[in-house]
Motif scaffolding. Structure first.
Motif, mmCIF file in Angstrom:
data_model
loop_
_atom_site.group_PDB
_atom_site.id
_atom_site.type_symbol
_atom_site.label_atom_id
_atom_site.label_comp_id
_atom_site.label_asym_id
_atom_site.label_seq_id
_atom_site.Cartn_x
_atom_site.Cartn_y
_atom_site.Cartn_z
ATOM 1 N N UNK A 129 45.015 52.029 61.017
ATOM 2 C CA UNK A 129 45.667 51.497 59.808
ATOM 3 C C UNK A 129 46.191 52.631 58.935
ATOM 4 N N UNK A 130 45.373 53.674 58.760
ATOM 5 C CA UNK A 130 45.805 54.821 57.965
ATOM 6 C C UNK A 130 47.019 55.495 58.602
ATOM 7 N N UNK A 131 46.977 55.675 59.907
ATOM 8 C CA UNK A 131 48.081 56.327 60.613
ATOM 9 C C UNK A 131 49.376 55.527 60.455
ATOM 10 N N UNK A 132 49.296 54.212 60.598
ATOM 11 C CA UNK A 132 50.481 53.362 60.434
ATOM 12 C C UNK A 132 51.060 53.493 59.032
ATOM 13 N N UNK A 133 50.188 53.511 58.021
ATOM 14 C CA UNK A 133 50.658 53.624 56.643
ATOM 15 C C UNK A 133 51.266 55.001 56.394
ATOM 16 N N UNK A 134 50.625 56.055 56.862
ATOM 17 C CA UNK A 134 51.154 57.422 56.688
ATOM 18 C C UNK A 134 52.532 57.529 57.334
ATOM 19 N N UNK A 135 52.692 56.970 58.539
ATOM 20 C CA UNK A 135 53.983 57.026 59.226
ATOM 21 C C UNK A 135 55.047 56.223 58.477
ATOM 22 N N UNK A 190 56.860 64.388 56.079
ATOM 23 C CA UNK A 190 56.293 64.446 57.420
ATOM 24 C C UNK A 190 55.184 63.424 57.627
ATOM 25 N N UNK A 191 55.021 63.003 58.858
ATOM 26 C CA UNK A 191 53.857 62.203 59.252
ATOM 27 C C UNK A 191 52.784 63.178 59.724
ATOM 28 N N UNK A 192 51.541 62.790 59.625
ATOM 29 C CA UNK A 192 50.420 63.646 60.010
ATOM 30 C C UNK A 192 49.232 62.765 60.335
ATOM 31 N N UNK A 193 48.272 63.322 61.029
ATOM 32 C CA UNK A 193 47.068 62.570 61.387
ATOM 33 C C UNK A 193 46.247 62.286 60.135
ATOM 34 N N UNK A 231 48.043 60.531 51.927
ATOM 35 C CA UNK A 231 48.902 59.508 52.515
ATOM 36 C C UNK A 231 50.360 59.964 52.561
ATOM 37 N N UNK A 232 50.737 60.830 51.619
ATOM 38 C CA UNK A 232 52.107 61.337 51.534
ATOM 39 C C UNK A 232 52.049 62.825 51.224
ATOM 40 N N UNK A 233 52.789 63.618 51.998
ATOM 41 C CA UNK A 233 53.028 65.027 51.691
ATOM 42 C C UNK A 233 54.446 65.120 51.149
ATOM 43 N N UNK A 234 54.633 65.884 50.104
ATOM 44 C CA UNK A 234 55.982 66.082 49.594
ATOM 45 C C UNK A 234 55.967 66.584 48.176
#
Length: 177
Positions: free
Chosen positions: A20-26, A35-38, A122-125
């Motif tokens: 669930x976390x991965x889907x939201x991060x993506x 970027x997406x990340x683990x 959850x978000x890098x930027x």
């Protein structure tokens, strides 16, 4: 002499919560252009050295009687920060098992003495403050605000350059008793 590289030690949630976390991060990465990340909690940052030497130290940490047990990560709501890697995240309660695991990792691997604010990004930027707040208020983010996940893996990651170039160089499972 081997070139020193920057590393971080990540604590990773497992199972359905990680998915669930991965889907939201993506999804958020697509929406923000970041970027997406683990999904992970950075247990130790500021590690420098040779990948093989640090991986060997991580392997020795595994043998520390009881230090490497799965850890519950209790989210405490969305938050925003002013740095690229703490743009939008979920704060995590600083439990005694989590703190003990960090101390054991510091003793084995070294690392910085920086203030430890456990969180799952959850978000890098480098987004404007208003956009960060908007993302933190997103219902998909708020839905995770009080979840508890079991972290069942430690991974040593190279963290130099662009996020897309980061790589896991070693990992160990946290074993249930």
């Amino acid at each position: 002499m081997a070139r020193e590289t920057a590393f971080a030690l990540w604590l990773l949630p497992g199972g359905a919560p990680a998915a669930r976390l991965e889907e939201l991060i993506e999804a958020l990465a697509r929406e923000t252009g970041g970027p997406a990340f683990a999904p992970h909690l950075t247990l130790l940052g500021g590690l420098r050295g040779d990948a093989g030497a640090l991986a060997a130290k991580l392997g020795r940490l595994r043998g520390d009687g009881g230090a490497l047990r799965p850890v519950a990560l209790e989210a405490r709501g969305p938050a925003t920060g002013s740095t690229r890697h703490q743009c939008v995240f979920l704060d995590v309660a600083p439990s005694e098992p989590l703190t003990a695991l960090r101390r054991a990792a510091e003793a084995a691997l070294g690392g910085n003495e920086a203030l430890f604010r456990p969180h799952v990004s959850l978000v890098y930027g480098e987004l404007p403050a208003a956009r960060r707040q908007e993302l933190a208020a997103d219902p998909r983010v708020r839905a995770l605000a009080h979840d508890t996940w079991w972290a069942d893996r430690l991974e040593l990651w190279t963290v130099e350059g662009q996020t897309e170039r980061w790589r896991c160089v070693e990992g160990v499972a946290l074993e249930r008793r």
